[in-house]
Design an enzyme around this catalytic site. Structure first.
Site, PDB file in Angstrom:
ATOM      1  N   ARG A  68       0.816  -1.209   0.000  1.00  0.00           N
ATOM      2  CA  ARG A  68       0.000   0.000   0.000  1.00  0.00           C
ATOM      3  C   ARG A  68       0.854   1.266   0.000  1.00  0.00           C
ATOM      4  NH1 ARG A  68      -5.272  -0.137   0.653  1.00  0.00           N
ATOM      5  NH2 ARG A  68      -6.207  -2.178   0.965  1.00  0.00           N
ATOM      6  N   ASP A 150      -9.902   3.930  -5.286  1.00  0.00           N
ATOM      7  CA  ASP A 150     -10.255   3.172  -4.091  1.00  0.00           C
ATOM      8  C   ASP A 150     -10.432   1.690  -4.410  1.00  0.00           C
ATOM      9  OD1 ASP A 150     -10.820   2.891  -1.411  1.00  0.00           O
ATOM     10  OD2 ASP A 150     -12.959   3.271  -1.641  1.00  0.00           O
ATOM     11  N   THR A 168      -4.036  16.084   5.617  1.00  0.00           N
ATOM     12  CA  THR A 168      -4.778  15.078   6.364  1.00  0.00           C
ATOM     13  C   THR A 168      -5.264  15.661   7.686  1.00  0.00           C
ATOM     14  OG1 THR A 168      -3.467  13.299   5.385  1.00  0.00           O
ATOM     15  CG2 THR A 168      -4.693  12.782   7.394  1.00  0.00           C
ATOM     16  N   LEU A 185     -11.295  10.990  -4.308  1.00  0.00           N
ATOM     17  CA  LEU A 185      -9.930  10.968  -4.814  1.00  0.00           C
ATOM     18  C   LEU A 185      -9.760   9.850  -5.830  1.00  0.00           C
ATOM     19  CD1 LEU A 185      -7.910  11.422  -1.492  1.00  0.00           C
ATOM     20  CD2 LEU A 185      -8.223  13.141  -3.292  1.00  0.00           C
ATOM     21  N   CYS A 207      -7.929  22.596  16.785  1.00  0.00           N
ATOM     22  CA  CYS A 207      -9.312  22.135  16.636  1.00  0.00           C
ATOM     23  C   CYS A 207      -9.420  20.624  16.842  1.00  0.00           C
ATOM     24  CB  CYS A 207      -9.835  22.505  15.251  1.00  0.00           C
ATOM     25  SG  CYS A 207     -11.550  21.999  14.953  1.00  0.00           S
ATOM     26  N   ASP A 258     -21.459  11.130   8.487  1.00  0.00           N
ATOM     27  CA  ASP A 258     -20.760  12.351   8.087  1.00  0.00           C
ATOM     28  C   ASP A 258     -20.454  13.273   9.259  1.00  0.00           C
ATOM     29  OD1 ASP A 258     -20.789  11.792   5.294  1.00  0.00           O
ATOM     30  OD2 ASP A 258     -22.865  12.463   5.165  1.00  0.00           O
ATOM     31  N   CYS A 260     -18.162  13.759  11.514  1.00  0.00           N
ATOM     32  CA  CYS A 260     -16.861  14.410  11.659  1.00  0.00           C
ATOM     33  C   CYS A 260     -16.657  15.474  10.586  1.00  0.00           C
ATOM     34  CB  CYS A 260     -15.726  13.381  11.625  1.00  0.00           C
ATOM     35  SG  CYS A 260     -15.565  12.477  10.084  1.00  0.00           S
ATOM     36  N   CYS A 264     -16.688  20.048  11.030  1.00  0.00           N
ATOM     37  CA  CYS A 264     -15.388  20.591  10.650  1.00  0.00           C
ATOM     38  C   CYS A 264     -15.531  22.022  10.123  1.00  0.00           C
ATOM     39  CB  CYS A 264     -14.734  19.709   9.591  1.00  0.00           C
ATOM     40  SG  CYS A 264     -13.121  20.318   9.042  1.00  0.00           S
TER      41      CYS A 264
END
Length: 390
Positions: A68, A150, A168, A185, A207, A258, A260, A264
């Site tokens: 990976r 993916d 990230t 992506l 945060c 969703d 998280c 944000c």
């Protein structure tokens, strides 16, 4: 993978890199970035995450070892990775109304439209073909491109991070100043030594909104998600029974989560998608739990055709909704629907339906008790105000 021969000069490669980005945007990608293939810093993090069992039942995360983090082993001859971003936030997403109404079903906003794998892969293939045509016109060998969405053992987020697509976040998703985290992506592996882009710096600062807002506490440390507690994993990847202690925390989320992303601050100005394929289908636009639970398998397959949802299958779809119905307010209609489905359910589904029935019956009992207490209190108040000889 073939090699380019003779090697093009740096000026030509720089122009090609600019062309690739322009072609990518013409194909509908919101952003295109280029990185090298060095992910050695990611290997110890990946090894530790796997050693702790945070991948749960996702054995495909472990079966390829460190491949990976080594694109050149996945596709020999790879010198660069072209990462692309495609925004998916649909209009009329209905975040607040869906989550605040426990009788409605919440479906992660990436899954309401067409399966993104097909959309991105087709566009990436076209981008690769344009690159090869440019090489052909210059008298050079093809790029040996290979697209991924993916769909292979590839650490796409660190690659996109290195390509300047974003940074990230502490929830482990990629964040972008312009698009937040509402994007897909994709990658194109090629054998060209293109100039690489500059990575962005981490802008999360102090945060921790994503960490503190996760319903199940799945973000166990900044940048580390334990999939075994993640609602997206529990409702999509997990094939067996959802752990009993986590079921009440899932609420009405029947496919993904969703939370998280919703909290944000980087997502406040995220743009809506320009891709009609990613718009939420009518059948999935703020549906009630009962309406979805009453779908038979044929209806499920019809309404999820070409959707990412279909891959979990009808049984897990019903399993997830059963849990959400158990979390819904007490209702005679819900009790009836659960009892009717119980007779034909297999062992896995029956377990979740039985749990939901128990939750519903418990709420009804509590409701009756509360009503009795209120009635008794009212009677006492009335009697207290009556004359002594009444």
């Amino acid at each position: 993978m073939t090699t380019v021969n003779p090697p093009p000069n740096a000026q030509w490669l720089s122009q090609l890199a600019r062309d690739i980005k322009a072609w990518g945007q013409a194909l509908g990608f919101a952003q295109v970035g280029i990185s090298d293939i060095d992910l050695t810093d990611e290997e110890p993090r990946l090894q530790q995450w796997l050693a702790q069992g945070c991948h749960g039942e996702m054995q495909y995360m472990a079966q390829h070892g460190m491949m990976r983090a080594r694109p050149q082993e996945l596709h020999p001859g790879t010198l660069r990775v072209i990462s692309v971003r495609m925004d998916y936030l649909p209009p009329n997403a209905g975040f607040a109304s869906n989550l605040s109404d426990p009788n409605l079903a919440y479906i992660s906003r990436y899954a309401g439209g067409r399966d993104y794998h097909k959309v991105l892969r087709n566009r990436l293939k076209k981008l690769g073909e344009q690159i090869d045509e440019a090489l052909k016109q210059a008298g050079l060998s093809d790029s040996g491109f290979r697209p991924f969405v993916d769909s292979a053992p590839l650490l796409e987020r660190p690659l996109a991070d290195n390509a300047g697509i974003g940074w990230t976040g502490k929830h482990s998703l990629l964040l972008n100043h312009d698009a937040g985290s509402w994007f897909f992506l994709g990658e194109l592996l090629i054998n060209l030594p293109l100039p690489v882009d500059i990575p962005l710096t981490d802008n999360c600062g102090n945060c921790v909104a994503c960490i503190t807002s996760c319903p199940t506490g799945a973000i166990v440390a900044p940048y580390t998600v334990d999939a075994r507690r993640c609602i997206s994993y529990l409702t999509i990847e997990l094939s067996g029974a959802i752990p009993t202690e986590l079921r009440p925390l899932i609420g009405n989320r029947i496919y993904g989560c969703d939370d998280c992303q919703l909290v944000c601050p980087v997502n406040r100005e995220a743009p809506l998608t320009q891709e009609a394929d990613f718009h939420t289908r009518a059948a999935l636009q703020q549906p009630t739990l009962l309406a979805l639970f009453n779908w038979d398998e044929e209806t499920f397959l019809k309404n999820t055709e070409g959707s990412a949802i279909r891959r979990i299958g009808y049984e897990r779809w019903q399993r997830n909704i059963a849990v959400a119905l158990g979390n819904a307010p007490a209702s005679a209609e819900i009790l009836q629907a659960l009892q009717q489905r119980l007779g034909s359910a297999n062992e896995l589904l029956a377990e979740h339906i039985q749990w939901a029935l128990e939750q519903q019956q418990l709420k009804l009992t509590e409701s009756d008790t509360t009503t009795q207490r209120k009635t008794a209190r009212l009677i006492r108040v009335i009697h207290k105000g009556l004359p002594r000889d009444a």
